[in-house]
Motif scaffolding. Sequence first.
Motif, PDB file in Angstrom:
ATOM      1  N   GLY A   7       0.826  -1.164  -0.154  1.00  0.00           N
ATOM      2  CA  GLY A   7      -0.030  -0.193  -0.191  1.00  0.00           C
ATOM      3  C   GLY A   7       0.637   1.187   0.137  1.00  0.00           C
ATOM      4  N   ARG A   8       1.969   1.309   0.328  1.00  0.00           N
ATOM      5  CA  ARG A   8       2.903   2.543   0.220  1.00  0.00           C
ATOM      6  C   ARG A   8       3.882   2.438  -0.960  1.00  0.00           C
ATOM      7  NH1 ARG A   8       7.320   4.203   4.799  1.00  0.00           N
ATOM      8  NH2 ARG A   8       7.828   6.237   3.896  1.00  0.00           N
ATOM      9  N   VAL A   9       3.987   3.586  -1.674  1.00  0.00           N
ATOM     10  CA  VAL A   9       5.064   3.829  -2.606  1.00  0.00           C
ATOM     11  C   VAL A   9       6.262   4.627  -2.134  1.00  0.00           C
ATOM     12  CG1 VAL A   9       5.423   4.685  -5.197  1.00  0.00           C
ATOM     13  CG2 VAL A   9       3.355   3.600  -4.355  1.00  0.00           C
ATOM     14  N   ARG A  10       7.371   3.938  -1.909  1.00  0.00           N
ATOM     15  CA  ARG A  10       8.412   4.573  -1.581  1.00  0.00           C
ATOM     16  C   ARG A  10       9.471   4.893  -2.544  1.00  0.00           C
ATOM     17  NH1 ARG A  10      11.001   1.067   2.801  1.00  0.00           N
ATOM     18  NH2 ARG A  10      12.292   2.961   3.324  1.00  0.00           N
ATOM     19  N   HIS A  11       9.545   4.048  -3.615  1.00  0.00           N
ATOM     20  CA  HIS A  11      10.566   3.665  -4.888  1.00  0.00           C
ATOM     21  C   HIS A  11       9.771   3.411  -5.951  1.00  0.00           C
ATOM     22  CE1 HIS A  11      14.574   1.754  -6.307  1.00  0.00           C
ATOM     23  NE2 HIS A  11      14.194   2.831  -6.822  1.00  0.00           N
ATOM     24  N   VAL A  12      10.005   4.429  -6.923  1.00  0.00           N
ATOM     25  CA  VAL A  12       9.669   4.350  -8.130  1.00  0.00           C
ATOM     26  C   VAL A  12      10.619   4.201  -9.306  1.00  0.00           C
ATOM     27  CG1 VAL A  12       8.019   5.374 -10.064  1.00  0.00           C
ATOM     28  CG2 VAL A  12       7.341   5.114  -7.884  1.00  0.00           C
ATOM     29  N   ARG A  49       9.575  14.705  -5.665  1.00  0.00           N
ATOM     30  CA  ARG A  49       9.859  15.441  -4.223  1.00  0.00           C
ATOM     31  C   ARG A  49       8.136  15.675  -3.682  1.00  0.00           C
ATOM     32  NH1 ARG A  49      12.558  19.740  -6.569  1.00  0.00           N
ATOM     33  NH2 ARG A  49      11.323  21.022  -5.443  1.00  0.00           N
ATOM     34  N   GLU A  50       7.403  16.417  -4.614  1.00  0.00           N
ATOM     35  CA  GLU A  50       6.241  17.032  -4.027  1.00  0.00           C
ATOM     36  C   GLU A  50       5.278  15.640  -3.598  1.00  0.00           C
ATOM     37  OE1 GLU A  50       4.488  18.797  -7.646  1.00  0.00           O
ATOM     38  OE2 GLU A  50       5.964  20.481  -7.325  1.00  0.00           O
ATOM     39  N   LEU A  51       5.501  14.450  -4.307  1.00  0.00           N
ATOM     40  CA  LEU A  51       4.523  13.360  -4.065  1.00  0.00           C
ATOM     41  C   LEU A  51       5.377  12.497  -2.644  1.00  0.00           C
ATOM     42  CD1 LEU A  51       3.912  12.207  -7.678  1.00  0.00           C
ATOM     43  CD2 LEU A  51       2.110  13.027  -5.898  1.00  0.00           C
ATOM     44  N   GLY A  52       6.570  12.867  -2.418  1.00  0.00           N
ATOM     45  CA  GLY A  52       7.056  12.196  -1.375  1.00  0.00           C
ATOM     46  C   GLY A  52       7.626  10.989  -1.407  1.00  0.00           C
ATOM     47  N   LEU A  53       8.286  10.615  -2.758  1.00  0.00           N
ATOM     48  CA  LEU A  53       8.914   9.332  -2.845  1.00  0.00           C
ATOM     49  C   LEU A  53      10.247   9.500  -2.321  1.00  0.00           C
ATOM     50  CD1 LEU A  53       8.154   8.814  -6.729  1.00  0.00           C
ATOM     51  CD2 LEU A  53       7.090   7.998  -4.655  1.00  0.00           C
ATOM     52  N   GLU A  54      10.703   8.360  -1.596  1.00  0.00           N
ATOM     53  CA  GLU A  54      11.939   8.192  -1.184  1.00  0.00           C
ATOM     54  C   GLU A  54      12.882   8.002  -2.147  1.00  0.00           C
ATOM     55  OE1 GLU A  54      12.526   5.678   1.920  1.00  0.00           O
ATOM     56  OE2 GLU A  54      10.118   5.974   2.775  1.00  0.00           O
ATOM     57  N   ALA A  55      12.768   7.492  -3.293  1.00  0.00           N
ATOM     58  CA  ALA A  55      13.691   7.166  -4.211  1.00  0.00           C
ATOM     59  C   ALA A  55      13.051   7.280  -5.609  1.00  0.00           C
ATOM     60  CB  ALA A  55      14.581   5.829  -4.101  1.00  0.00           C
ATOM     61  N   LEU A  56      13.694   7.624  -6.488  1.00  0.00           N
ATOM     62  CA  LEU A  56      13.229   7.607  -8.139  1.00  0.00           C
ATOM     63  C   LEU A  56      14.337   7.124  -8.951  1.00  0.00           C
ATOM     64  CD1 LEU A  56      10.818   8.494 -10.397  1.00  0.00           C
ATOM     65  CD2 LEU A  56      12.118  10.778 -10.388  1.00  0.00           C
ATOM     66  N   THR A  57      14.243   6.135  -9.379  1.00  0.00           N
ATOM     67  CA  THR A  57      15.281   5.363 -10.406  1.00  0.00           C
ATOM     68  C   THR A  57      14.978   5.784 -11.988  1.00  0.00           C
ATOM     69  OG1 THR A  57      16.069   3.997  -8.831  1.00  0.00           O
ATOM     70  CG2 THR A  57      16.694   3.590 -10.908  1.00  0.00           C
ATOM     71  N   LEU A  58      15.735   6.457 -12.699  1.00  0.00           N
ATOM     72  CA  LEU A  58      15.595   6.838 -13.983  1.00  0.00           C
ATOM     73  C   LEU A  58      16.756   6.052 -14.970  1.00  0.00           C
ATOM     74  CD1 LEU A  58      14.965  10.473 -13.812  1.00  0.00           C
ATOM     75  CD2 LEU A  58      13.352   8.840 -14.002  1.00  0.00           C
ATOM     76  N   TYR A  59      16.253   5.221 -15.959  1.00  0.00           N
ATOM     77  CA  TYR A  59      17.095   4.544 -16.791  1.00  0.00           C
ATOM     78  C   TYR A  59      17.453   5.493 -17.988  1.00  0.00           C
ATOM     79  CZ  TYR A  59      18.524   0.042 -18.980  1.00  0.00           C
ATOM     80  OH  TYR A  59      19.175  -1.072 -19.379  1.00  0.00           O
ATOM     81  N   ALA A 124      24.877  14.731   1.180  1.00  0.00           N
ATOM     82  CA  ALA A 124      24.548  14.796   2.684  1.00  0.00           C
ATOM     83  C   ALA A 124      23.251  15.125   2.679  1.00  0.00           C
ATOM     84  CB  ALA A 124      25.199  16.162   3.466  1.00  0.00           C
ATOM     85  N   ASN A 125      22.318  15.290   1.559  1.00  0.00           N
ATOM     86  CA  ASN A 125      20.973  15.686   1.381  1.00  0.00           C
ATOM     87  C   ASN A 125      20.205  14.225   1.731  1.00  0.00           C
ATOM     88  OD1 ASN A 125      21.638  18.094   0.523  1.00  0.00           O
ATOM     89  ND2 ASN A 125      21.019  17.555  -1.639  1.00  0.00           N
ATOM     90  N   THR A 126      19.010  14.702   2.309  1.00  0.00           N
ATOM     91  CA  THR A 126      18.199  13.517   2.956  1.00  0.00           C
ATOM     92  C   THR A 126      16.893  13.538   2.389  1.00  0.00           C
ATOM     93  OG1 THR A 126      17.747  14.985   4.716  1.00  0.00           O
ATOM     94  CG2 THR A 126      19.404  13.525   5.218  1.00  0.00           C
ATOM     95  N   GLY A 127      16.664  14.332   1.394  1.00  0.00           N
ATOM     96  CA  GLY A 127      15.461  14.449   0.781  1.00  0.00           C
ATOM     97  C   GLY A 127      15.233  13.109  -0.175  1.00  0.00           C
ATOM     98  N   THR A 128      14.489  13.173  -1.346  1.00  0.00           N
ATOM     99  CA  THR A 128      14.173  12.387  -2.472  1.00  0.00           C
ATOM    100  C   THR A 128      15.586  11.912  -3.127  1.00  0.00           C
ATOM    101  OG1 THR A 128      11.936  13.029  -3.024  1.00  0.00           O
ATOM    102  CG2 THR A 128      13.186  11.715  -4.749  1.00  0.00           C
ATOM    103  N   THR A 129      15.966  10.512  -3.041  1.00  0.00           N
ATOM    104  CA  THR A 129      17.215  10.182  -3.948  1.00  0.00           C
ATOM    105  C   THR A 129      16.699  10.049  -5.289  1.00  0.00           C
ATOM    106  OG1 THR A 129      17.970   9.191  -1.958  1.00  0.00           O
ATOM    107  CG2 THR A 129      18.811   8.443  -4.057  1.00  0.00           C
ATOM    108  N   MET A 130      17.392  10.827  -6.121  1.00  0.00           N
ATOM    109  CA  MET A 130      17.368  10.647  -7.566  1.00  0.00           C
ATOM    110  C   MET A 130      18.395   9.694  -8.157  1.00  0.00           C
ATOM    111  SD  MET A 130      17.748  13.831 -10.334  1.00  0.00           S
ATOM    112  CE  MET A 130      18.194  13.314 -12.164  1.00  0.00           C
ATOM    113  N   VAL A 131      18.047   8.513  -8.643  1.00  0.00           N
ATOM    114  CA  VAL A 131      18.964   7.570  -8.930  1.00  0.00           C
ATOM    115  C   VAL A 131      19.060   7.419 -10.316  1.00  0.00           C
ATOM    116  CG1 VAL A 131      19.501   5.076  -8.755  1.00  0.00           C
ATOM    117  CG2 VAL A 131      18.078   6.171  -6.967  1.00  0.00           C
TER     118      VAL A 131
END
Length: 229
Positions: A7-12, A49-59, A124-131
Amino acid sequence: MSKPEPGRVRHVAIIMDGNGRWAKKRLLPRALGHQKGVEAVRRVVRGARELGLEALTLYAFSTENWGRPEDEVADLMGLMKRFILSDLEEFAQAGVRLKIIGDYKAFKPDVVELIEGALARTAANTGTTMVVALNYGSHDEIARAARSAAAKGAITPETIAAELDTADLPPLDLLIRTSGEVRLSNFLLWQAAYAEMLFTDVLWPDFTVDHLRDAIAEFGRRDRRYGGR
């Protein structure tokens, strides 16, 4: 490897496909399609960021992309450099952390230098991780992880997972591919074991935060049983 939380989306993760087709449909140069694709990256990272994702991984660039024409590879590298130079500070100040998966050190020295500077700037940032997956292929990643696990002792799913490029990220919840193609293209094969998948006909340059929001809403409607009943 731990399972995602129901039910929770943390990583897309997103396979950003369709830049070339977007340009072709409009009788425009392929390079302009890639440029518009970078604009979509900007939108989606801000949306994550606005949606509160912890991680977004882009190919962004696969190990197979080296087979593309030299001028197209050069265009992609140029766009990546411009993106880092023009957008890094905004994302850094917003708390976004940059992480690279894959062998980015295979790129030219000036690109490597820019990437490493960006990694240091946001470490050192602690917001969304852009992978960003650069010179990435899942077969290569799993083989490297298995070798590392073997060098340390027993080879088990847990020891391999601990050596993956994504070991410090939340489990993958949702994998999206744009442009209507229905395949994974050697992307996050291990991590996708329990992920939900969504394939959309939208070409990547047309992908918006609303599309991302709709995908997350669709995720919330799915019944995830992880092999159970």
